[in-house]
Write a protein that holds these residues in place. Sequence first.
Motif, PDB file in Angstrom:
ATOM      1  N   ASP A 249       5.015  -5.116  -1.816  1.00 20.57           N
ATOM      2  CA  ASP A 249       4.048  -5.170  -0.734  1.00 20.57           C
ATOM      3  C   ASP A 249       3.062  -6.307  -0.962  1.00 20.57           C
ATOM      4  OD1 ASP A 249       5.319  -3.010   0.376  1.00 20.57           O
ATOM      5  OD2 ASP A 249       3.909  -1.522  -0.425  1.00 20.57           O
ATOM      6  N   SER A 250       2.636  -6.501  -2.219  1.00 17.65           N
ATOM      7  CA  SER A 250       1.688  -7.582  -2.529  1.00 17.65           C
ATOM      8  C   SER A 250       2.303  -8.928  -2.237  1.00 17.65           C
ATOM      9  CB  SER A 250       1.265  -7.483  -3.991  1.00 17.65           C
ATOM     10  OG  SER A 250       0.634  -6.230  -4.235  1.00 17.65           O
ATOM     11  N   MET A 251       3.583  -9.081  -2.556  1.00 19.50           N
ATOM     12  CA  MET A 251       4.245 -10.370  -2.326  1.00 19.50           C
ATOM     13  C   MET A 251       4.389 -10.627  -0.832  1.00 19.50           C
ATOM     14  SD  MET A 251       7.207 -10.259  -5.257  1.00 19.50           S
ATOM     15  CE  MET A 251       7.868 -11.813  -4.674  1.00 19.50           C
ATOM     16  N   GLU A 252       4.614  -9.591  -0.025  1.00 20.34           N
ATOM     17  CA  GLU A 252       4.706  -9.791   1.421  1.00 20.34           C
ATOM     18  C   GLU A 252       3.358 -10.180   2.033  1.00 20.34           C
ATOM     19  OE1 GLU A 252       6.339  -6.273   3.078  1.00 20.34           O
ATOM     20  OE2 GLU A 252       8.328  -6.574   2.197  1.00 20.34           O
ATOM     21  N   VAL A 253       2.287  -9.551   1.529  1.00 19.66           N
ATOM     22  CA  VAL A 253       0.947  -9.887   2.036  1.00 19.66           C
ATOM     23  C   VAL A 253       0.591 -11.335   1.687  1.00 19.66           C
ATOM     24  CG1 VAL A 253      -1.491  -9.342   1.835  1.00 19.66           C
ATOM     25  CG2 VAL A 253       0.191  -7.504   2.070  1.00 19.66           C
ATOM     26  N   ALA A 254       0.916 -11.733   0.447  1.00 24.14           N
ATOM     27  CA  ALA A 254       0.591 -13.086   0.024  1.00 24.14           C
ATOM     28  C   ALA A 254       1.383 -14.109   0.827  1.00 24.14           C
ATOM     29  CB  ALA A 254       0.891 -13.240  -1.461  1.00 24.14           C
ATOM     30  N   ALA A 255       2.615 -13.779   1.201  1.00 26.32           N
ATOM     31  CA  ALA A 255       3.425 -14.705   1.972  1.00 26.32           C
ATOM     32  C   ALA A 255       2.898 -14.786   3.412  1.00 26.32           C
ATOM     33  CB  ALA A 255       4.867 -14.255   1.958  1.00 26.32           C
TER      34      ALA A 255
END
Length: 287
Positions: A281-287
Amino acid sequence: MTRQDKAKALLVVALVAVVGMAFRVSWNALRDVARAIGADATAATLYGYVVDGLMALALVAALVLTGRDRKFALRVLAAYTAASLVLNFVHGLVPELHGGAVGPGGLADLSRAGWLLVLLATSLPVGSIYFGSDLVAKVLHHRPDTTTDAIKPDETIINRSTSEQEESAPEPPAPVADPLPLPAPEPVAQPGSDQSAPGAVAVAAESARPRRATGRVPQSARTARPKRTPAELLDEARSATADWPDEQLTAEAIRKTVRTSAEKARGLRDTLRAERANTADSMEVAA
């Protein structure tokens, strides 16, 4: 009909014929004794059937009855056989009885024991009524215990087959895991001994060879496994499953890898999956 059956039938017929002739001889003596104690012609004719007939009835009852009833029938048979023998003996000793020469009631005057003979002769018909009725009632109320006899052989066969199965097929012993061999202690050099000698080298090599345990190692002799804290267990599971795909991240795989209980493995699985979900989820938000 076989030859053995024919022989049995012939034996029965011959036995009935002999018994019938013996009854006729005894009936003649008993008829004369009955006339001497005051019986009329009809009663004297039936007197032999009363005494010897009860003997036959008691014999048949003894073949049918069991236990105490059978003993009672045999006693009646013995008592009436003895009474018939005594009366036939008296008939032979007293010629006056032959042909009715002794009048009614004259038997008591023959000797001092005459009154005993009269008592015996007059009590036999009354005894036939009592004992004959009792034997008939016992035979009619007799119930052979066929159920117990039919069950006992089956129980014996079952018990024997069970014991034979237990003896022929013993349970295999539980497998015992071979414990890890304990490290052999290092040989200690004795002062003044030459370690370079061939004998010393052979002894050292033999003592250094690990010996296989022949039995189960006691619990007190086993090496205690260090207990891990939940944080240490989680770090170990995290590092061991870092490169595992999500499909392989199961409780059973984690339990086998970190060697822990099933309950703790399920907790570790849930924690690791939650961490991976948070990371995604963190990687999707950062992207």
